[in-house]
Write a protein that holds these residues in place. Structure first.
Motif, PDB file in Angstrom:
ATOM      1  N   LEU A   1      60.290 -84.406  24.532  1.00  0.00           N
ATOM      2  CA  LEU A   1      61.157 -85.680  25.306  1.00  0.00           C
ATOM      3  C   LEU A   1      61.214 -84.127  26.736  1.00  0.00           C
ATOM      4  CD1 LEU A   1      63.024 -87.535  24.128  1.00  0.00           C
ATOM      5  CD2 LEU A   1      61.596 -88.606  25.705  1.00  0.00           C
ATOM      6  N   ALA A   2      61.108 -82.993  26.728  1.00  0.00           N
ATOM      7  CA  ALA A   2      61.980 -81.997  27.431  1.00  0.00           C
ATOM      8  C   ALA A   2      60.507 -82.210  28.301  1.00  0.00           C
ATOM      9  CB  ALA A   2      61.410 -81.423  26.904  1.00  0.00           C
ATOM     10  N   ALA A   3      59.001 -82.253  27.601  1.00  0.00           N
ATOM     11  CA  ALA A   3      57.345 -82.792  28.668  1.00  0.00           C
ATOM     12  C   ALA A   3      57.466 -83.891  29.643  1.00  0.00           C
ATOM     13  CB  ALA A   3      57.064 -82.195  27.271  1.00  0.00           C
ATOM     14  N   LEU A   4      58.183 -84.072  28.612  1.00  0.00           N
ATOM     15  CA  LEU A   4      57.243 -85.571  28.794  1.00  0.00           C
ATOM     16  C   LEU A   4      57.781 -86.709  30.092  1.00  0.00           C
ATOM     17  CD1 LEU A   4      56.974 -87.217  25.412  1.00  0.00           C
ATOM     18  CD2 LEU A   4      54.542 -87.356  27.179  1.00  0.00           C
ATOM     19  N   THR A   5      58.961 -85.751  29.964  1.00  0.00           N
ATOM     20  CA  THR A   5      59.739 -86.561  30.897  1.00  0.00           C
ATOM     21  C   THR A   5      59.856 -86.120  32.902  1.00  0.00           C
ATOM     22  OG1 THR A   5      62.096 -86.935  29.687  1.00  0.00           O
ATOM     23  CG2 THR A   5      62.043 -86.762  32.287  1.00  0.00           C
ATOM     24  N   PRO A   6      59.117 -84.862  33.049  1.00  0.00           N
ATOM     25  CA  PRO A   6      59.000 -84.357  34.137  1.00  0.00           C
ATOM     26  C   PRO A   6      58.073 -85.085  34.505  1.00  0.00           C
ATOM     27  CG  PRO A   6      59.422 -82.941  32.813  1.00  0.00           C
ATOM     28  CD  PRO A   6      59.594 -83.343  31.974  1.00  0.00           C
ATOM     29  N   VAL A   7      57.043 -85.281  33.806  1.00  0.00           N
ATOM     30  CA  VAL A   7      55.351 -85.814  33.774  1.00  0.00           C
ATOM     31  C   VAL A   7      55.758 -87.634  34.491  1.00  0.00           C
ATOM     32  CG1 VAL A   7      52.803 -86.262  32.333  1.00  0.00           C
ATOM     33  CG2 VAL A   7      54.405 -84.083  32.743  1.00  0.00           C
ATOM     34  N   ALA A   8      55.727 -87.433  33.675  1.00  0.00           N
ATOM     35  CA  ALA A   8      56.343 -89.191  34.012  1.00  0.00           C
ATOM     36  C   ALA A   8      57.011 -89.589  35.612  1.00  0.00           C
ATOM     37  CB  ALA A   8      57.547 -89.835  32.593  1.00  0.00           C
ATOM     38  N   GLU A   9      57.996 -88.762  35.567  1.00  0.00           N
ATOM     39  CA  GLU A   9      58.642 -88.631  37.006  1.00  0.00           C
ATOM     40  C   GLU A   9      57.586 -88.533  38.388  1.00  0.00           C
ATOM     41  OE1 GLU A   9      63.333 -87.659  35.526  1.00  0.00           O
ATOM     42  OE2 GLU A   9      62.103 -86.239  36.174  1.00  0.00           O
TER      43      GLU A   9
ATOM     44  N   SER B   1      49.558 -95.529  41.977  1.00  0.00           N
ATOM     45  CA  SER B   1      48.795 -96.600  42.174  1.00  0.00           C
ATOM     46  C   SER B   1      49.321 -97.987  40.797  1.00  0.00           C
ATOM     47  CB  SER B   1      47.492 -97.108  42.390  1.00  0.00           C
ATOM     48  OG  SER B   1      47.938 -95.747  43.715  1.00  0.00           O
ATOM     49  N   ASN B   2      48.557 -96.770  39.846  1.00  0.00           N
ATOM     50  CA  ASN B   2      48.827 -97.920  38.628  1.00  0.00           C
ATOM     51  C   ASN B   2      50.498 -98.647  38.439  1.00  0.00           C
ATOM     52  OD1 ASN B   2      46.199 -97.286  38.189  1.00  0.00           O
ATOM     53  ND2 ASN B   2      46.837 -95.478  36.545  1.00  0.00           N
ATOM     54  N   ALA B   3      51.453 -97.270  39.005  1.00  0.00           N
ATOM     55  CA  ALA B   3      52.569 -98.023  38.350  1.00  0.00           C
ATOM     56  C   ALA B   3      53.608 -98.962  39.570  1.00  0.00           C
ATOM     57  CB  ALA B   3      53.196 -97.049  38.062  1.00  0.00           C
ATOM     58  N   ALA B   4      53.013 -99.002  40.835  1.00  0.00           N
ATOM     59  CA  ALA B   4      53.315 -99.814  42.363  1.00  0.00           C
ATOM     60  C   ALA B   4      53.921-100.958  41.997  1.00  0.00           C
ATOM     61  CB  ALA B   4      51.936 -99.747  43.885  1.00  0.00           C
ATOM     62  N   GLY B   5      54.818-101.595  41.742  1.00  0.00           N
ATOM     63  CA  GLY B   5      56.083-102.905  42.101  1.00  0.00           C
ATOM     64  C   GLY B   5      56.134-102.803  40.733  1.00  0.00           C
ATOM     65  N   LEU B   6      56.415-102.485  40.026  1.00  0.00           N
ATOM     66  CA  LEU B   6      56.565-101.975  38.414  1.00  0.00           C
ATOM     67  C   LEU B   6      57.734-101.608  37.857  1.00  0.00           C
ATOM     68  CD1 LEU B   6      53.318-101.559  36.777  1.00  0.00           C
ATOM     69  CD2 LEU B   6      54.197-104.043  37.330  1.00  0.00           C
ATOM     70  N   GLN B   7      58.475-102.188  37.641  1.00  0.00           N
ATOM     71  CA  GLN B   7      60.180-101.123  36.885  1.00  0.00           C
ATOM     72  C   GLN B   7      59.474-100.577  35.739  1.00  0.00           C
ATOM     73  OE1 GLN B   7      63.639-103.616  36.191  1.00  0.00           O
ATOM     74  NE2 GLN B   7      64.624-101.149  36.068  1.00  0.00           N
ATOM     75  N   LEU B   8      59.285 -99.050  35.349  1.00  0.00           N
ATOM     76  CA  LEU B   8      59.044 -98.492  33.885  1.00  0.00           C
ATOM     77  C   LEU B   8      60.496 -98.243  33.243  1.00  0.00           C
ATOM     78  CD1 LEU B   8      56.090 -96.666  34.956  1.00  0.00           C
ATOM     79  CD2 LEU B   8      56.418 -98.768  34.730  1.00  0.00           C
ATOM     80  N   ARG B   9      60.404 -98.300  32.224  1.00  0.00           N
ATOM     81  CA  ARG B   9      62.214 -97.759  31.915  1.00  0.00           C
ATOM     82  C   ARG B   9      61.688 -97.154  30.622  1.00  0.00           C
ATOM     83  NH1 ARG B   9      66.099-102.441  30.867  1.00  0.00           N
ATOM     84  NH2 ARG B   9      65.804-102.261  33.280  1.00  0.00           N
ATOM     85  N   ALA B  10      61.641 -95.859  29.819  1.00  0.00           N
ATOM     86  CA  ALA B  10      61.252 -94.925  29.251  1.00  0.00           C
ATOM     87  C   ALA B  10      62.935 -95.345  27.630  1.00  0.00           C
ATOM     88  CB  ALA B  10      61.515 -93.868  28.942  1.00  0.00           C
ATOM     89  N   GLU B  11      62.342 -96.292  26.530  1.00  0.00           N
ATOM     90  CA  GLU B  11      62.980 -96.753  25.704  1.00  0.00           C
ATOM     91  C   GLU B  11      63.827 -95.458  24.345  1.00  0.00           C
ATOM     92  OE1 GLU B  11      60.926-101.143  24.357  1.00  0.00           O
ATOM     93  OE2 GLU B  11      60.160 -99.209  23.524  1.00  0.00           O
ATOM     94  N   ASP B  12      62.652 -94.762  24.857  1.00  0.00           N
ATOM     95  CA  ASP B  12      63.477 -93.536  23.503  1.00  0.00           C
ATOM     96  C   ASP B  12      63.720 -92.423  25.034  1.00  0.00           C
ATOM     97  OD1 ASP B  12      60.981 -93.303  25.207  1.00  0.00           O
ATOM     98  OD2 ASP B  12      59.979 -91.132  23.597  1.00  0.00           O
ATOM     99  N   GLY B  13      64.329 -92.127  25.955  1.00  0.00           N
ATOM    100  CA  GLY B  13      64.654 -91.417  27.328  1.00  0.00           C
ATOM    101  C   GLY B  13      65.004 -91.588  27.934  1.00  0.00           C
ATOM    102  N   PRO B  14      65.380 -90.800  29.302  1.00  0.00           N
ATOM    103  CA  PRO B  14      66.055 -90.954  30.129  1.00  0.00           C
ATOM    104  C   PRO B  14      64.681 -91.422  31.335  1.00  0.00           C
ATOM    105  CG  PRO B  14      66.027 -88.917  30.304  1.00  0.00           C
ATOM    106  CD  PRO B  14      65.582 -89.056  29.017  1.00  0.00           C
ATOM    107  N   PHE B  15      63.425 -91.975  31.637  1.00  0.00           N
ATOM    108  CA  PHE B  15      62.881 -91.696  32.696  1.00  0.00           C
ATOM    109  C   PHE B  15      62.746 -93.352  32.468  1.00  0.00           C
ATOM    110  CE2 PHE B  15      58.516 -93.879  33.477  1.00  0.00           C
ATOM    111  CZ  PHE B  15      58.718 -93.507  35.080  1.00  0.00           C
ATOM    112  N   THR B  16      63.163 -93.504  34.338  1.00  0.00           N
ATOM    113  CA  THR B  16      62.707 -94.698  34.845  1.00  0.00           C
ATOM    114  C   THR B  16      62.245 -94.795  36.154  1.00  0.00           C
ATOM    115  OG1 THR B  16      64.290 -97.095  35.451  1.00  0.00           O
ATOM    116  CG2 THR B  16      65.304 -95.038  35.768  1.00  0.00           C
ATOM    117  N   ALA B  17      61.752 -95.569  36.378  1.00  0.00           N
ATOM    118  CA  ALA B  17      60.949 -95.833  38.051  1.00  0.00           C
ATOM    119  C   ALA B  17      61.070 -96.805  38.550  1.00  0.00           C
ATOM    120  CB  ALA B  17      60.226 -94.588  38.494  1.00  0.00           C
ATOM    121  N   GLY B  18      60.611 -97.424  40.244  1.00  0.00           N
ATOM    122  CA  GLY B  18      60.220 -98.068  39.611  1.00  0.00           C
ATOM    123  C   GLY B  18      61.039 -99.456  40.147  1.00  0.00           C
TER     124      GLY B  18
END
Length: 216
Positions: free
Chosen positions: A135-143, A156-173
């Protein structure tokens, strides 16, 4: 602070490269020629591409792109060919030689961490290798992917969507919700449709349609 973060990200790049080299050490000759998730490349070609990426600084990148007339596919193929061994073992040794490299065309270290993370899964998924990046590697990549289009049109792929990880702190949009493992969110932002099945929520259909259109 920025220098400290960059040092941390490079350490993660090196760790992910080392983990991939370990996973590939015992592949059979047939497995080296297994198609990857990366279009027309097999396992050996993807690894050679990663070696090329770890060996291309700013001026080498500019020179290569000029020679390719700013056609990224031509640039990538030429750089790959320089790091493709005569045998899979030679290709692996070429990759091992750059595991601890900090060479890159720009200072966008999270993008280069993403390149290793995504291409490693391009290899692992078809081979049935179960290792998941930390997760230490995945989270900054996701952000990074949620915030910018760089080597892939991830924002562009994620535009207009709310992304939320179930296994870590990542959330965006904001918008229709998409939930799932951080790895699956990263891979789908990078355009890998094979990971759509691991995501849930009303926004998944939007993602599926976008990726379908880009592949057609």
């Amino acid at each position: 602070m920025a220098k400290s973060q960059d040092t941390t990200l490079w350490a993660l790049v090196h760790a992910e490269r080392a983990a991939l080299a370990e996973d590939l050490a015992l592949l059979s000759p047939e497995q080296w020629h297994q198609p990857s998730l990366c279009e027309t490349w097999d396992v050996q070609h993807v690894l050679a591409h990663l070696s090329a990426a770890a060996s291309t600084g700013q001026w080498a990148w500019i020179s290569s792109m000029l020679g390719a007339r700013f056609r990224p596919a031509v640039h990538n193929q030429r750089r790959l060919a320089k790091h493709l061994g005569v045998t899979p073992s030679e290709t692996l040794e070429n990759f091992r030689a750059v595991i601890n490299s900090t060479v890159a065309p720009s200072s966008d270290t999270a993008a280069y961490l993403g390149e290793v993370v995504v291409h490693a899964q391009d290899i692992r998924r078809p081979l049935g290798l179960a290792r998941t990046p930390s997760l230490a590697a995945l989270t900054p990549v996701a952000e990074f992917y949620a915030s910018r289009n760089f080597a892939v049109p991830s924002r562009s792929n994620a535009a207009g969507l709310q992304l939320r990880a179930e296994d870590g702190p990542f959330t965006a949009g904001a918008g229709a919700l998409v939930t799932g493992p951080t790895l699956a969110l990263v891979m789908v932002m990078a355009g890998r449709t094979a990971y759509l099945s691991e995501l849930n929520g009303p926004g998944v259909g939007v993602l599926r349609e976008r990726l379908k259109q880009k592949r057609s």
